[in-house]
Motif scaffolding. Structure first.
Motif, PDB file in Angstrom:
ATOM      1  N   ALA A 158      48.347  30.221  42.713  1.00 58.09           N
ATOM      2  CA  ALA A 158      48.101  30.444  41.288  1.00 58.09           C
ATOM      3  C   ALA A 158      47.072  29.457  40.754  1.00 58.09           C
ATOM      4  O   ALA A 158      46.185  29.814  39.962  1.00 58.09           O
ATOM      5  CB  ALA A 158      49.411  30.317  40.513  1.00 58.09           C
ATOM      6  N   ASN A 159      47.169  28.209  41.199  1.00 59.32           N
ATOM      7  CA  ASN A 159      46.229  27.184  40.766  1.00 59.32           C
ATOM      8  C   ASN A 159      44.816  27.503  41.238  1.00 59.32           C
ATOM      9  O   ASN A 159      43.836  27.258  40.529  1.00 59.32           O
ATOM     10  CB  ASN A 159      46.687  25.825  41.309  1.00 59.32           C
ATOM     11  N   MET A 161      43.444  30.507  41.717  1.00 63.41           N
ATOM     12  CA  MET A 161      42.865  31.551  40.881  1.00 63.41           C
ATOM     13  C   MET A 161      42.450  31.005  39.518  1.00 63.41           C
ATOM     14  O   MET A 161      41.396  31.363  38.983  1.00 63.41           O
ATOM     15  CB  MET A 161      43.872  32.692  40.718  1.00 63.41           C
ATOM     16  N   GLU A 162      43.254  30.115  38.961  1.00 63.79           N
ATOM     17  CA  GLU A 162      42.923  29.534  37.666  1.00 63.79           C
ATOM     18  C   GLU A 162      41.665  28.678  37.759  1.00 63.79           C
ATOM     19  O   GLU A 162      40.806  28.703  36.864  1.00 63.79           O
ATOM     20  CB  GLU A 162      44.103  28.697  37.169  1.00 63.79           C
ATOM     21  N   TYR A 163      41.538  27.937  38.852  1.00 61.98           N
ATOM     22  CA  TYR A 163      40.356  27.086  39.019  1.00 61.98           C
ATOM     23  C   TYR A 163      39.094  27.929  39.171  1.00 61.98           C
ATOM     24  O   TYR A 163      38.044  27.598  38.618  1.00 61.98           O
ATOM     25  CB  TYR A 163      40.537  26.182  40.236  1.00 61.98           C
ATOM     26  N   ARG A 165      38.556  30.804  37.882  1.00 62.45           N
ATOM     27  CA  ARG A 165      38.227  31.334  36.562  1.00 62.45           C
ATOM     28  C   ARG A 165      37.505  30.296  35.708  1.00 62.45           C
ATOM     29  O   ARG A 165      36.534  30.617  35.020  1.00 62.45           O
ATOM     30  CB  ARG A 165      39.511  31.788  35.862  1.00 62.45           C
ATOM     31  N   ARG A 166      37.955  29.033  35.777  1.00 58.73           N
ATOM     32  CA  ARG A 166      37.386  27.992  34.921  1.00 58.73           C
ATOM     33  C   ARG A 166      36.051  27.472  35.433  1.00 58.73           C
ATOM     34  O   ARG A 166      35.165  27.147  34.654  1.00 58.73           O
ATOM     35  CB  ARG A 166      38.361  26.810  34.800  1.00 58.73           C
ATOM     36  N   THR A 283      36.621  19.735  36.364  1.00 53.40           N
ATOM     37  CA  THR A 283      38.083  19.723  36.429  1.00 53.40           C
ATOM     38  C   THR A 283      38.607  19.380  37.812  1.00 53.40           C
ATOM     39  O   THR A 283      39.794  19.129  37.974  1.00 53.40           O
ATOM     40  CB  THR A 283      38.646  21.100  36.029  1.00 53.40           C
TER      41      THR A 283
END
Length: 399
Positions: A158-159, A161-163, A165-166, A283
């Protein structure tokens, strides 16, 4: 795992003060373990606030040879099987954890405290109580922690995919990577992080460093690792919370890792020393932006020492996932060479004494052959004549 030698020195671990049992010593306190290890002295008691003591922190604490370690948090929370507590216990360093966080307020830096059976005393007052860890309790906790790895893998995905995206612009197009003065174009870049086996790997890479003269990049404390090994870093990257002032002043180009919104806590320290730095908002981790920077600036090869790659190492960093590291390695691709474990791969199996014995045996064998063979006798006579002539000439110089 690096084997830490036992520090069971008589009188060090179980000293008695005024006839009282347990360990009595000066307390050193810090919520950040890596800051504490910079000033922790042998025989003192370390007090930390560190959930899941990781392997690097465990090794750093053990190297300081404290009389004991008190952790106000859970040394093994069950999130994953972290190795730090086992390293401390195997080094014969008492570990007491799960005390109340208020302990950090009740004990001041430099106080003399006593630790006995999980009880913590300041003078005659009982100020805290925790659980003393043993090999058995650690084994049991590690068994439970291994059962939770599936949840950590899900969090990692999950982390990731979030990274993506950002930070897709940074990863794909290099958007946001700052300009630097250090030239990396068509050069090898050696990135050093103070991670697992970094000392051994740096030592093993000495011939490579001597031959290729790569750009030396220290990530936070990795800069001190380079200095300790006798090298001067060309660039230091990080938030500068664990790098020494000596390293910051060594003349290397400084790149401060900032939050995406531009806040850079490390920049205040740099300016306080009267130095300048380039700011790199991202990030990911500092080791990630070091790789991205080297790749963007045209490095022909990136050699990484002490960086994190396995799942245990990701979790040791205290994150739900290390997606930035995973994706960064995909981004730099074939340029990246991981030096982790090089020292173990190329460790010599021939000792110096064995080599000397081999040379001596060879010389004796040659001497025996020369002494018994006709041609050997001729050579020995010729050597004697030459030696006598040399001695006669030498004596003539001083007569």
């Amino acid at each position: 795992m690096m084997k830490v030698p036992s520090l069971n020195v008589p009188g060090l671990r179980r000293r008695k003060a005024n006839g009282l049992p347990g360990v009595t010593a000066v307390a050193r306190i810090d919520r950040r373990t890596k800051r504490l290890t910079k000033r922790l002295q042998s025989g003192e008691i370390a007090i930390i606030d560190h959930v899941d003591i990781d392997r690097v922190s465990g090794e750093a604490l053990a190297a300081c040879a404290p009389a004991a370690v008190i952790n106000v948090a859970a040394s093994i929370s069950g999130r994953y099987p972290n190795m730090g507590p086992r390293i401390l216990v195997e080094a014969d360093i008492p570990l007491v954890d799960n005390t109340s966080p208020e302990l950090l307020e009740r004990i001041a830096e430099g106080d003399v405290i006593r630790l006995h059976d999980g009880m913590i005393y300041l003078g005659d007052e009982l100020v805290g109580k925790g659980q003393e860890q043993t090999a058995e309790t650690i084994d049991a906790a590690m068994t439970e922690a291994r059962a939770g790895l599936a949840a950590q893998i899900e969090a990692f995905a999950a982390n990731t995919m979030e990274y993506v995206r950002r930070e897709r612009d940074l990863l794909i197009d290099g958007v946001g990577i700052p300009d630097v003065r250090t030239v990396m174009e068509n050069r090898h870049v050696l990135i050093v992080v103070r991670g697992y086996h970094y000392r051994e790997d740096i030592a093993t890479l000495r011939p490579y460093i001597r031959e290729y003269r790569p750009v030396l990049v220290g990530v936070d404390g990795g800069a001190d690792a380079l200095l300790d090994a006798g090298y001067l870093p060309d660039m230091i990257i990080g938030d500068f919370d664990s790098v020494s002032e000596k390293a910051l002043r060594c003349g290397a180009e400084l790149v401060v890792h900032a939050y995406p919104d531009g806040r850079a806590p490390g920049l205040e320290r740099v300016h306080g020393l009267g130095l300048n730095a380039v700011v790199f908002p991202a990030t990911g981790t500092s080791e990630d932006i070091a790789m991205l920077l080297a790749d963007d600036k045209g490095a022909s090869l990136i050699v990484a020492v002490g960086t994190h790659w396995t799942l245990d190492e990701f979790l040791d960093k205290g994150r739900s996932g290390m997606a930035s590291t995973f994706l960064t390695r995909l981004r730099v691709g074939s340029k990246l060479v991981d030096a982790k474990g090089v020292s173990r791969l190329y460790r010599s199996r021939i000792s110096t004494s064995s080599l000397l014995l081999l040379v001596a045996t060879t010389l004796v064998t040659i001497g025996v052959v020369l002494s018994v063979s006709p041609i050997g006798q001729v050579w020995l006579n010729a050597l004697r004549v030459a030696w006598n002539g040399f001695v006669f000439w030498l004596v003539g110089l001083f007569s």
